[in-house]
Design an enzyme around this catalytic site. Structure first.
Site, PDB file in Angstrom:
ATOM      1  N   LYS A  43      47.219  36.395  35.401  1.00 16.10           N
ATOM      2  CA  LYS A  43      47.814  37.622  35.924  1.00 16.10           C
ATOM      3  C   LYS A  43      49.333  37.669  35.770  1.00 16.10           C
ATOM      4  O   LYS A  43      49.928  38.721  35.983  1.00 16.10           O
ATOM      5  CB  LYS A  43      47.414  37.816  37.378  1.00 16.10           C
ATOM      6  N   SER A 280      36.246  31.058  38.162  1.00 14.21           N
ATOM      7  CA  SER A 280      35.911  32.067  37.154  1.00 14.21           C
ATOM      8  C   SER A 280      35.967  31.474  35.744  1.00 14.21           C
ATOM      9  O   SER A 280      35.258  31.936  34.846  1.00 14.21           O
ATOM     10  CB  SER A 280      36.809  33.300  37.273  1.00 14.21           C
TER      11      SER A 280
HETATM   12  C1  LIG Z   1      40.752  33.809  39.002  1.00  9.98           C
HETATM   13  C2  LIG Z   1      40.485  35.139  38.411  1.00  9.98           C
HETATM   14  N1  LIG Z   1      39.491  35.255  37.527  1.00  9.98           N
HETATM   15  C3  LIG Z   1      39.174  36.440  36.981  1.00  9.98           C
HETATM   16  C4  LIG Z   1      39.864  37.586  37.334  1.00  9.98           C
HETATM   17  C5  LIG Z   1      39.455  38.898  36.731  1.00  9.98           C
HETATM   18  O1  LIG Z   1      40.410  39.414  35.843  1.00  9.98           O
HETATM   19  P1  LIG Z   1      40.497  40.944  35.535  1.00  9.98           P
HETATM   20  O2  LIG Z   1      41.104  41.596  36.714  1.00  9.98           O
HETATM   21  O3  LIG Z   1      41.357  41.033  34.323  1.00  9.98           O
HETATM   22  O4  LIG Z   1      39.124  41.440  35.288  1.00  9.98           O
HETATM   23  C6  LIG Z   1      40.925  37.508  38.232  1.00  9.98           C
HETATM   24  C7  LIG Z   1      41.662  38.688  38.635  1.00  9.98           C
HETATM   25  O5  LIG Z   1      42.482  38.684  39.515  1.00  9.98           O
HETATM   26  C8  LIG Z   1      41.246  36.255  38.783  1.00  9.98           C
HETATM   27  O6  LIG Z   1      42.227  36.124  39.690  1.00  9.98           O
END
Ligand SMILES: Cc1ncc(COP(=O)(O)O)c(C=O)c1O
Length: 318
Positions: A43, A280
């Site tokens: 981010k 994630s």
């Molecule tokens: C740890 C993590 N994984 C995945 C995501 C998902 O990303 P996106 O918002 O681009 O879909 C985020 C979003 O904040 C995140 O903090």
């Protein structure tokens, strides 16, 4: 080369081939380490894109405060970007997110407003309903402070960071054919942005969104599940404003991953590749392994590793 400041550390993240994990399986997984950034998550580059786009368009005025609803990573990215560009930043975050996130934002000078979860919610598991409470508080503060609201779920700069940043780097860094891209969705910004650009470059590539097994809004809209899961940063079980009809047409499918699959895969990243990433990242690896074992045998798959495992030291991931 000496960098101007930490803003110059954002972007140009490395790609690692996960050959220890794929081992005897035919095919390869290329992981783009998006946590290779000062805020330790993907981010940071999204925050930089959002702020610079808003500066250019005049929506963000010099000295104006910035407010955002965040699961932590966007807030950390914004805390860094705002600090180094001279804006006050107020992060509004659910108490359900891991405490490391709030601490890190505060360390970078952000003001952090913590919002209670719904009475039936579980700490560590932020639901769509919990997010609604955070949204109400973010809207109230934006009005009160006459602030610039980032609005990451609706702001097109969120996916532009993936489209012009991440995807172009992938194209330049990987000189092999890329057959598939999979990505866990929060705002869906990275998945949509990267997919849009990769499809222009590799017309045959297949792109899959990743969702928690218990929050399968796109995988199984008839039976979306309870929304309760451990994969922080996404899986909010709601319609994503950035996933417009024309973007949805670019998607080849959605893959679901259980908490346990995500956790096991994140542990394998640490144990077998010495890459310390979060839930994630594990979800993306688990989804890619599912593809390699069946329909994508012998193919090359790209995944993103969104954040660092250090953000989850207080959780049962480690
Ligand atoms: C740890 C993590 N994984 C995945 C995501 C998902 O990303 P996106 O918002 O681009 O879909 C985020 C979003 O904040 C995140 O903090």
């Amino acid at each position: 080369m000496v960098l101007r400041n930490a803003l110059d550390l954002i972007g140009n993240t490395p790609v690692v081939a996960l050959d220890n994990i794929t081992g005897n399986i035919e095919g390869r997984i290329f992981a783009k380490l998006e946590f290779w950034a000062p805020g330790l998550s993907k981010k940071d580059r999204v925050a930089l894109q959002v702020i610079e786009d808003a500066e250019k368009s005049g929506r963000l005025k010099p000295g104006q405060p910035v407010v955002e609803l965040t699961s932590g990573n966007m807030g950390t990215g914004l805390a860094i970007v705002c600090k180094l560009k001279g804006y006050k930043f107020i992060a509004v975050i659910s108490k359900g997110n891991s405490i490391e996130r709030a601490k890190m934002m505060k360390a970078f000078g952000a003001e952090v407003v913590l919002v209670d979860q719904m009475p039936d919610s579980i700490p560590g598991q932020v639901s769509g309903k919990d997010l609604e409470l955070v949204e109400i508080e973010a809207q109230r503060l934006t009005k009160e402070l006459n602030a610039f609201r980032v609005d990451q779920f609706c702001n097109p700069s969120t996916s532009r960071a993936g489209e012009i940043g991440v995807a172009n780097e992938i194209i330049q860094q990987i000189d092999e054919r890329i057959d598939a891209f999979v990505d866990f969705m929060g705002t869906g910004g990275s998945f949509i942005g990267v997919t849009t650009a990769l499809k222009k470059h590799f017309p045959d590539i297949k792109c899959f969104g990743v969702e928690p097994e218990n929050a399968r809004r796109y995988s199984n809209p008839q039976d979306i599940g309870s929304g309760k899961h451990k994969i922080q940063g996404g899986g909010y079980n709601m319609e994503l404003p950035l996933m417009t009809e024309d973007k949805l047409k670019l998607v080849d499918g959605f893959i679901t991953v259980s908490d346990e699959e995500a956790i096991q895969a994140a542990r394998r990243l640490a144990c077998e590749e010495c890459i310390f990433a979060g839930f994630s990242a594990g979800a993306n690896l688990a989804a890619a392994l599912k593809l390699l074992k069946v329909d994508f045998k012998g193919k090359n798959i790209v995944i993103l590793l969104p954040d660092s495992g250090t953000k989850y030291l207080s959780t049962d991931l480690w």
